[in-house]
Design an enzyme around this catalytic site. Structure first.
Site, PDB file in Angstrom:
ATOM      1  N   SER A 102      67.722 -46.138 -22.889  1.00  0.00           N
ATOM      2  CA  SER A 102      68.022 -45.820 -24.279  1.00  0.00           C
ATOM      3  C   SER A 102      67.272 -46.806 -25.158  1.00  0.00           C
ATOM      4  O   SER A 102      66.862 -47.869 -24.702  1.00  0.00           O
ATOM      5  CB  SER A 102      69.512 -45.952 -24.531  1.00  0.00           C
ATOM      6  OG  SER A 102      69.853 -47.315 -24.560  1.00  0.00           O
ATOM      7  N   LYS A 103      67.131 -46.438 -26.411  1.00  0.00           N
ATOM      8  CA  LYS A 103      66.331 -47.273 -27.309  1.00  0.00           C
ATOM      9  C   LYS A 103      66.794 -48.712 -27.281  1.00  0.00           C
ATOM     10  O   LYS A 103      66.010 -49.628 -27.176  1.00  0.00           O
ATOM     11  CB  LYS A 103      66.422 -46.727 -28.726  1.00  0.00           C
ATOM     12  CG  LYS A 103      65.136 -46.045 -29.144  1.00  0.00           C
ATOM     13  CD  LYS A 103      65.131 -45.894 -30.641  1.00  0.00           C
ATOM     14  CE  LYS A 103      64.026 -44.974 -31.085  1.00  0.00           C
ATOM     15  NZ  LYS A 103      64.290 -44.415 -32.388  1.00  0.00           N
TER      16      LYS A 103
END
Ligand code: GLU
Length: 520
Positions: A255-256
């Site tokens: 995820s970011k």
């Protein structure tokens, strides 16, 4: 390995952000492979994207590598025979090669405007075919070119892509086959005069005599373009090893926030650099004997990029993301937030605990110092990493630590002087009807016995439960508050052996006086 004898690897970050786990793993694999082969590891800064490159990012990347102990043999600050090692300082070198390519008919100037190119792209889209530049300016006469140049028409330089089937063997990904006509004539020098990534990287890797290019699999698709440029420039083509993707606990692309978390956050969270290196080495590589705890010089002695796996590796440091994508995309804004998102049972924590337990106590004490600053509840002399009493305290608590950031809370327990029952939950617990009986029974049994280990204390509490008819929270909470004044804190079977019987008895006496419990 073809022409180049010496193993020469490089890490080539673009200074456009933090050093995160993906980048750091690439740096590590290159570093370890060079070490294992008795070769050289280079650091090269790829800052040709002038709009996105920052000095701040450059500094953070260097600081991160230094913290990890990844030292470069050639590169910024240390120099080397093939410098400069910062791309923006090499513009004249790229120019020289561009002119050579143009004069040999292997590249040409393209005077298409942005609008013209956009229109061509749109047209291809509308027709449902992939966009490939049509080579409009490939065959302009010299006179035409000169005229445009005289008029000051902006241009980029395109590589004249030969049409062929390109096959190469990637050390990790295996055989890759590629039809070059899918690429078309691509830009190697942008209209601002800066080289494109694919071009600069080849000129540099060629001139710096890189033998192995180890990097993330995301760059696999760039490799055919790069091989074509190596061939055009007459440089030997290095070996390629594209390390597989790192995925999160949900099996999806990191995820970011997990993927973008700065390596330095792990330093600030109290993970030792050796731990983090060991952890990252296992992201896609396995040691020949299957061991995972690889301290000392095992890694630089045994690492081999040929043992890297093609399947994605799991970064298990963060829990499976909860909530929707929105939450996942939010950047961490504090260390506490990162700590909260972490998976307590990660391999990182397992390794970290092992390193903290097994490293020389002096070394652990030294790494602990920054975490003891601003702790008014711990005497200042304990910030001296040579303090022998600090060593024995650390030695008694280190078995419980997943990281050094947790240590001060444990250590502070030894210095509680004005023990007081906290208002609220703690006070309420002791005012429950059955509490005095539990506390005095515990006190009495403790006085009569000599518990040493966590198991001894567990047994003692079980005995209190049997005598008072209480169990679970109802049993433990009054004991906790009578010993700490608080409703929350370290696990009791951990805390009690640390405090020892005598200290514990004194604490219970003090609290009992405060709340009016009479002890036997
Ligand atoms: N500057 C590139 C990046 O940061 C380097 C890629 C490569 O290693 O070739 O992704």
């Amino acid at each position: 390995m073809p022409e180049n004898k010496e193993v020469r690897t490089r890490f080539a970050p673009s200074p456009t952000g933090f050093l995160h786990v993906g980048g750091a793993r690439t740096a590590l694999f290159n570093y370890l492979y060079a070490k294992a082969q008795g070769g050289k590891f280079l650091l090269r800064v790829e800052d040709t994207d002038q709009a996105r490159s920052t000095e701040e990012s450059f500094k953070t990347i260097l600081e991160s590598l230094k913290w990890l102990g990844i030292e470069w043999d050639e590169g910024p600050h240390v120099g080397g025979p093939y410098g400069p090692y910062v791309q923006s300082e090499r513009i004249s070198i790229y120019k020289e090669y561009t002119e050579k390519l143009i004069s040999e008919g292997k590249a040409y100037r393209c005077f298409c405007t942005q609008e013209e190119l956009e229109a061509k792209k749109k047209q291809a889209e509308a027709m449902g075919v992939p966009y490939v530049y049509d080579g409009l300016h490939a065959n302009m006469s010299e006179a035409e070119v000169q005229e445009k140049l005289k008029a000051g028409t902006p241009y980029s330089v395109r590589f004249k892509t030969p049409s062929k089937t390109l096959i190469f063997d990637d050390i990790i990904q295996g055989k890759v086959k590629f039809e070059t006509k899918l690429i078309g004539d691509f830009i190697i020098v942008k209209s601002d005069g800066f080289p494109s990534y694919n071009y600069a990287v080849v000129v540099d890797d060629g001139l710096m005599k890189i033998s192995h290019v180890i990097r993330g699999v995301g760059h696999l698709s760039n490799t055919p373009r790069q091989i074509l440029i190596y061939e055009a420039l007459g440089f030997p083509v290095p070996e390629f090893a594209h390390a597989s993707e790192i995925v999160g606990m949900d099996g999806k692309k990191l995820s970011k926030r997990a993927g973008a978390t700065s390596i330095l956050a792990f330093r600030d969270l109290g993970y030792l650099p050796e731990t983090f290196l060991n952890y990252m080495a296992l992201l896609g590589w396995t040691s020949p004997d299957g061991q995972e705890y690889l301290p000392g010089d095992i890694l630089p002695k045994t690492f081999d990029v040929h043992r890297c796996s093609k399947s994605p590796s799991t970064f298990d440091v963060f829990r499976k993301p909860k909530g929707g994508d929105e939450e996942v995309a939010t950047n961490f804004s504090s260390l506490d937030q990162i700590a909260d998102a972490m998976n307590p049972k990660s391999k990182l924590n397992w390794l970290s605990n092992k390193y903290i337990r097994e490293l020389p106590i002096q070394k652990v004490a030294e790494s602990l110092v920054p975490f003891l600053e601003n702790r008014t509840d711990i005497p200042a002399e304990y910030r001296d990493p040579k303090n022998k009493e600090l060593h024995s305290l650390v030695d008694s608590v280190r078995v419980y630590l997943d990281n050094l950031r947790q240590a001060p809370d444990y250590i502070a327990e030894f210095f509680v002087s004005d023990l007081k029952v906290e208002d609220g939950e703690a006070k309420e617990i002791l005012s429950q009807e059955f509490s005095p009986n539990i506390v005095s029974t515990f006190y009495e049994l403790l006085k009569k016995s000599d518990p040493k280990t966590d198991e001894d204390y567990k047994a003692l509490m079980t005995q209190v439960g049997e005598q008072t008819g209480q169990k679970g929270k109802t049993l433990f909470m009054p004991i906790r508050v009578s010993a700490t004044g608080k409703a929350h804190g370290l696990e009791l079977p951990i805390l009690f052996p640390l405090l020892g019987k005598e200290k514990l008895l004194k604490r219970i006496e003090k609290i009992s006086v405060q709340v009016g419990i009479s002890l036997p």
